[in-house]
Design a protein around this motif. Sequence first.
Motif, PDB file in Angstrom:
ATOM      1  N   TYR A   1      -6.288   5.274   7.567  1.00  0.00           N
ATOM      2  CA  TYR A   1      -7.459   6.072   7.196  1.00  0.00           C
ATOM      3  C   TYR A   1      -8.352   5.405   6.156  1.00  0.00           C
TER       4      TYR A   1
ATOM      5  N   ARG B   1     -19.126  17.000  11.561  1.00  0.00           N
ATOM      6  CA  ARG B   1     -19.456  15.677  11.042  1.00  0.00           C
ATOM      7  C   ARG B   1     -20.660  15.062  11.757  1.00  0.00           C
TER       8      ARG B   1
ATOM      9  N   ARG C   1      -4.741  12.848  13.848  1.00  0.00           N
ATOM     10  CA  ARG C   1      -5.465  11.818  13.108  1.00  0.00           C
ATOM     11  C   ARG C   1      -6.679  12.361  12.357  1.00  0.00           C
ATOM     12  N   GLN C   2      -7.529  13.148  13.008  1.00  0.00           N
ATOM     13  CA  GLN C   2      -8.734  13.631  12.335  1.00  0.00           C
ATOM     14  C   GLN C   2      -8.405  14.648  11.254  1.00  0.00           C
ATOM     15  N   ASP C   3      -7.410  15.492  11.498  1.00  0.00           N
ATOM     16  CA  ASP C   3      -6.996  16.455  10.465  1.00  0.00           C
ATOM     17  C   ASP C   3      -6.480  15.720   9.232  1.00  0.00           C
TER      18      ASP C   3
ATOM     19  N   PRO D   1     -16.299  14.122   7.113  1.00  0.00           N
ATOM     20  CA  PRO D   1     -16.216  15.415   7.793  1.00  0.00           C
ATOM     21  C   PRO D   1     -16.378  16.566   6.792  1.00  0.00           C
TER      22      PRO D   1
ATOM     23  N   GLU E   1      -7.172  12.666   8.356  1.00  0.00           N
ATOM     24  CA  GLU E   1      -8.288  11.964   7.729  1.00  0.00           C
ATOM     25  C   GLU E   1      -9.025  12.879   6.750  1.00  0.00           C
ATOM     26  N   ILE E   2      -9.232  14.137   7.144  1.00  0.00           N
ATOM     27  CA  ILE E   2      -9.909  15.100   6.271  1.00  0.00           C
ATOM     28  C   ILE E   2      -9.077  15.377   5.028  1.00  0.00           C
TER      29      ILE E   2
END
Length: 388
Positions: A191, A31, A82-84, A37, A86-87
């Motif tokens: 998110y 990203r 969290r980031q997974d 991302p 979000e994707i």
Amino acid sequence: MKIILKTEELAEACEIFARHDYVAVDTEFLRETTFWPQLCLIQLSGPDLDAIVDPLAPGIDLAPFFKLMADASVTKVFHAARQDIEIIFNRGGLIPHPIFDTQVAAMVCGFGDSASYDTLVQRIVNVQLDKSSRFTDWSHRPLSEKQLDYAIADVTHLKDVYLHLKGELEREGRTEWLAEEMSVLESRETYDLHPDDAWQRLRMRVRKPIELAILKNIAAWREREARSRDVPRGRVLKDDAVFEIAQQQPKDTEALARLRTIPKGYERSQNGAAILGAVNAALAIPKADLPRIPRSGSAPEGSGAAVEMLKVLLKLIAEKNGVASKIIASGDDLDAIASKGEEAEVAALHGWRRELFGEPALKLIQGEMALRFVNRKVDVVEFSLAAE
């Protein structure tokens, strides 16, 4: 390990994963040059299959993967989810449910604050992970065997970590504690940040209501622009420029051009016109309707000392119960409890945190509980005992 390049292969694999009550999930993404991302790999591991999905493979449809993520009969196991999530939310329009975040579970089980995946694998599985491929460009093709082995290790050991922590939570009667934490990660609001709220990402450096009004308008415009162009926010406008615009309030191109943080010629661009429109829209707001500057207010006399006592109490309770102090209460929580007591709207006064720490904290600041130093140790006693 199966490498999945076709939709049909993905559908077959997801059917296998769906036969069991859990699946370990991880993603690799980039990203640095985009707002959203760029999903480069999906790693999945269950009792019968380990697989790497290539989302960049020509013609592949990720619908079977998103169906698996939505399957309520399968727990999706992540580490630092969290980031997974979000994707998955951005690409699939859904939030996996139910989920189990091993980083959060590890804090509840006494593995310290925000334990890394490597640390948990070392301590629980007794395996030392090879970190040499950590900074891989995951969009590059083909990936080497070493890179693929590194990627799949993020989920194969995650299964063992999950089973261990799940057992610990059940033995300690803390399964519901984790459920409360997962509800935040499963919330759409976590998110789906509205552009009008983008100003909240910025450190508050404005002092006047009109400056805050301009800041909100500029931050919202930048957010929409970055999303539509799929570029990082800083590529549209740097944070320093957002604050300088809010403080200097340029009304025309000449004023905008004089700002130190604005690139030469920017004032004559379409973006420059949009910025001036946002500034002038804020300047047109009636004074009575301007937003108020968020203020924490002055702390009551003695609250500083109360915070220090609460820190000691928090450390004692965290150590006694084998729970990371970070997940029990934050520094802001302690400040609020010291200043407002029962009226503090903080997580530490709700759910399992209140029972574990919130109630003793309130008793301490109300004088119903005391700290004492005995035999080189700090201990907690009820007020009646301390009075004696």
